[in-house]
Design a protein around this motif. Structure first.
Motif, PDB file in Angstrom:
ATOM      1  N   GLY A   1       0.855  -1.191   0.000  1.00 36.29           N
ATOM      2  CA  GLY A   1       0.000   0.000   0.000  1.00 36.29           C
ATOM      3  C   GLY A   1       0.882   1.229   0.000  1.00 36.29           C
ATOM      4  N   TYR A   2       0.292   2.371   0.240  1.00 38.14           N
ATOM      5  CA  TYR A   2       1.122   3.579   0.284  1.00 38.14           C
ATOM      6  C   TYR A   2       0.531   4.666   1.160  1.00 38.14           C
ATOM      7  CZ  TYR A   2      -2.051   5.788  -3.142  1.00 38.14           C
ATOM      8  OH  TYR A   2      -3.141   6.317  -3.784  1.00 38.14           O
ATOM      9  N   VAL A   3       1.428   5.578   1.556  1.00 40.74           N
ATOM     10  CA  VAL A   3       1.023   6.843   2.153  1.00 40.74           C
ATOM     11  C   VAL A   3       1.653   7.915   1.280  1.00 40.74           C
ATOM     12  CG1 VAL A   3       1.234   8.391   4.126  1.00 40.74           C
ATOM     13  CG2 VAL A   3       0.813   5.967   4.507  1.00 40.74           C
ATOM     14  N   ALA A   4       0.848   8.875   0.861  1.00 35.62           N
ATOM     15  CA  ALA A   4       1.387   9.961   0.042  1.00 35.62           C
ATOM     16  C   ALA A   4       1.372  11.264   0.833  1.00 35.62           C
ATOM     17  CB  ALA A   4       0.578  10.117  -1.240  1.00 35.62           C
ATOM     18  N   THR A   5       2.448  12.024   0.671  1.00 38.70           N
ATOM     19  CA  THR A   5       2.518  13.358   1.260  1.00 38.70           C
ATOM     20  C   THR A   5       2.676  14.355   0.108  1.00 38.70           C
ATOM     21  OG1 THR A   5       4.930  13.431   1.406  1.00 38.70           O
ATOM     22  CG2 THR A   5       3.756  12.361   3.230  1.00 38.70           C
ATOM     23  N   LYS A   6       2.883  15.615   0.436  1.00 36.56           N
ATOM     24  CA  LYS A   6       3.017  16.638  -0.603  1.00 36.56           C
ATOM     25  C   LYS A   6       4.197  16.365  -1.535  1.00 36.56           C
ATOM     26  CE  LYS A   6      -0.308  19.586   0.080  1.00 36.56           C
ATOM     27  NZ  LYS A   6      -1.395  19.541  -0.929  1.00 36.56           N
ATOM     28  N   THR A   7       5.223  15.656  -1.039  1.00 38.32           N
ATOM     29  CA  THR A   7       6.407  15.442  -1.872  1.00 38.32           C
ATOM     30  C   THR A   7       6.624  13.988  -2.277  1.00 38.32           C
ATOM     31  OG1 THR A   7       7.792  15.089   0.081  1.00 38.32           O
ATOM     32  CG2 THR A   7       7.659  17.349  -0.767  1.00 38.32           C
ATOM     33  N   THR A   8       6.128  13.060  -1.462  1.00 40.10           N
ATOM     34  CA  THR A   8       6.582  11.681  -1.622  1.00 40.10           C
ATOM     35  C   THR A   8       5.468  10.649  -1.550  1.00 40.10           C
ATOM     36  OG1 THR A   8       8.606  12.407  -0.526  1.00 40.10           O
ATOM     37  CG2 THR A   8       8.332  10.032  -0.792  1.00 40.10           C
ATOM     38  N   TYR A   9       5.627   9.637  -2.409  1.00 39.90           N
ATOM     39  CA  TYR A   9       4.724   8.478  -2.422  1.00 39.90           C
ATOM     40  C   TYR A   9       5.503   7.350  -1.750  1.00 39.90           C
ATOM     41  CZ  TYR A   9       2.087   4.725  -4.915  1.00 39.90           C
ATOM     42  OH  TYR A   9       1.345   3.629  -5.279  1.00 39.90           O
ATOM     43  N   TYR A  10       5.160   7.062  -0.486  1.00 34.24           N
ATOM     44  CA  TYR A  10       5.859   6.017   0.261  1.00 34.24           C
ATOM     45  C   TYR A  10       5.143   4.689   0.051  1.00 34.24           C
ATOM     46  CZ  TYR A  10       8.040   9.860   2.891  1.00 34.24           C
ATOM     47  OH  TYR A  10       8.728  10.998   3.264  1.00 34.24           O
ATOM     48  N   ARG A  11       5.761   3.807  -0.713  1.00 35.58           N
ATOM     49  CA  ARG A  11       5.188   2.459  -0.882  1.00 35.58           C
ATOM     50  C   ARG A  11       5.583   1.661   0.341  1.00 35.58           C
ATOM     51  NH1 ARG A  11       7.094  -1.090  -5.036  1.00 35.58           N
ATOM     52  NH2 ARG A  11       4.952  -1.750  -5.423  1.00 35.58           N
ATOM     53  N   ILE A  12       4.613   1.096   1.005  1.00 34.78           N
ATOM     54  CA  ILE A  12       4.918   0.332   2.213  1.00 34.78           C
ATOM     55  C   ILE A  12       4.532  -1.119   1.955  1.00 34.78           C
ATOM     56  CG2 ILE A  12       4.541   0.135   4.695  1.00 34.78           C
ATOM     57  CD1 ILE A  12       3.809   3.136   4.677  1.00 34.78           C
ATOM     58  N   ASN A  13       5.522  -1.996   2.134  1.00 35.55           N
ATOM     59  CA  ASN A  13       5.347  -3.395   1.757  1.00 35.55           C
ATOM     60  C   ASN A  13       5.700  -4.323   2.915  1.00 35.55           C
ATOM     61  OD1 ASN A  13       5.211  -5.814   0.342  1.00 35.55           O
ATOM     62  ND2 ASN A  13       7.304  -5.617  -0.413  1.00 35.55           N
ATOM     63  N   PRO A  14       4.697  -5.038   3.500  1.00 34.85           N
ATOM     64  CA  PRO A  14       3.272  -4.945   3.223  1.00 34.85           C
ATOM     65  C   PRO A  14       2.574  -3.916   4.116  1.00 34.85           C
ATOM     66  CG  PRO A  14       3.642  -6.766   4.722  1.00 34.85           C
ATOM     67  CD  PRO A  14       4.992  -6.120   4.473  1.00 34.85           C
ATOM     68  N   LEU A  15       1.373  -3.511   3.663  1.00 37.50           N
ATOM     69  CA  LEU A  15       0.568  -2.576   4.465  1.00 37.50           C
ATOM     70  C   LEU A  15      -0.772  -3.207   4.837  1.00 37.50           C
ATOM     71  CD1 LEU A  15       0.684   0.281   5.686  1.00 37.50           C
ATOM     72  CD2 LEU A  15      -0.318   1.168   3.589  1.00 37.50           C
TER      73      LEU A  15
END
Ligand code: PML
Length: 239
Positions: free
Chosen positions: A189-203
């Motif tokens: 899954g992911y968390v997105a902020t104003k600058t970055t798309y953090y793919r988190i494996n696994p979420l």
């Protein structure tokens, strides 16, 4: 140049199984329509909608992509909450709505769109079953972006999700997004902020059919404007 939006959605026994969208030049319509119609593996109903875009906007650059590998989904969610906290989202509020997404946000079923939660912890979407849907977004050169991301080990889904998140976070009132897929076999899954798309494996836990998105917005957010921007305005991302 004439641009068109092509939206595909497919269902099986009344259940949504696949959806995708492209913004393409008129001459590319036949190819793209054919590609999208071959995307879902199994379905008994498939819709393709083609609409001319009258007003096209641009976003210069997509979010930066970072991958964070963790030992399990519990750990992944701790990381997700920390990132959200750094964006000003209260820990308890983040945890409450994340849990809800993992359990199915509408009485144990998935919402169709995203939930909108403000920094005070209130849900502010207009319809809590439907939610809000980010649409009318694509990369100007999807092929190049896809090749680049695939080289790095990312998937076709990353490409689609990155486009959506880039448009979503480009709205000034949206501070962060949390997302897990509703595909039971897709646990990144992911968390997105104003600058970055953090793919988190696994979420999320393998075989969980629940999924969805949460858009965290400022308390002063103009909700009407967010709907207008995410659901009606069309954007191409340059790179
Ligand atoms: C979805 O397809 O429903 C969500 C996709 C999440 C993509 C995460 C990634 O691989 O970057």
């Amino acid at each position: 140049k004439e641009y068109f939006s092509v939206k595909m959605r497919a269902s099986l026994q009344g259940r949504h199984v696949s959806g995708a969208e492209r913004i393409v030049l008129k001459e590319d319509l036949p190819t793209v329509i054919s590609q999208l119609s071959q995307r879902p593996k199994e379905y008994d109903s498939l819709n393709i909608k083609v609409e001319k875009i009258n007003d096209l906007n641009y976003i210069e650059k997509s979010l930066n992509v970072k991958t964070i590998n963790v030992k399990d989904w519990i750990e992944g969610n701790k990381v997700a909450v920390e990132i959200l906290q750094n964006q000003g989202v209260d820990k308890k509020i983040a945890e409450k709505y994340i849990n809800l997404i993992h359990q199915g946000a509408v009485n144990g079923e998935n919402m169709r769109g995203a939930m909108i939660v403000n920094l005070s912890g209130e849900r502010v979407e207009k319809d809590k079953t439907r939610g809000i849907r980010t649409v009318n977004i694509d990369f100007e050169d999807r092929k190049a972006i896809t090749e680049l991301l695939k080289e790095k080990g990312y998937t076709e889904r990353t490409v689609d999700a990155l486009a959506l998140a880039t448009k979503t976070l480009n709205h000034p009132d949206i501070v962060a997004e949390y997302c897990i897929s509703d595909d039971p076999s897709y646990t990144t899954g992911y968390v997105a902020t104003k600058t970055t798309y953090y793919r988190i494996n696994p979420l999320k836990q393998l075989s969980n059919e629940k999924g969805g998105r949460i858009y965290f917005v400022k308390d002063t957010a103009n909700i009407e404007d967010i709907y207008q921007y995410l659901e009606s305005e069309a954007f191409l991302i340059k790179q």
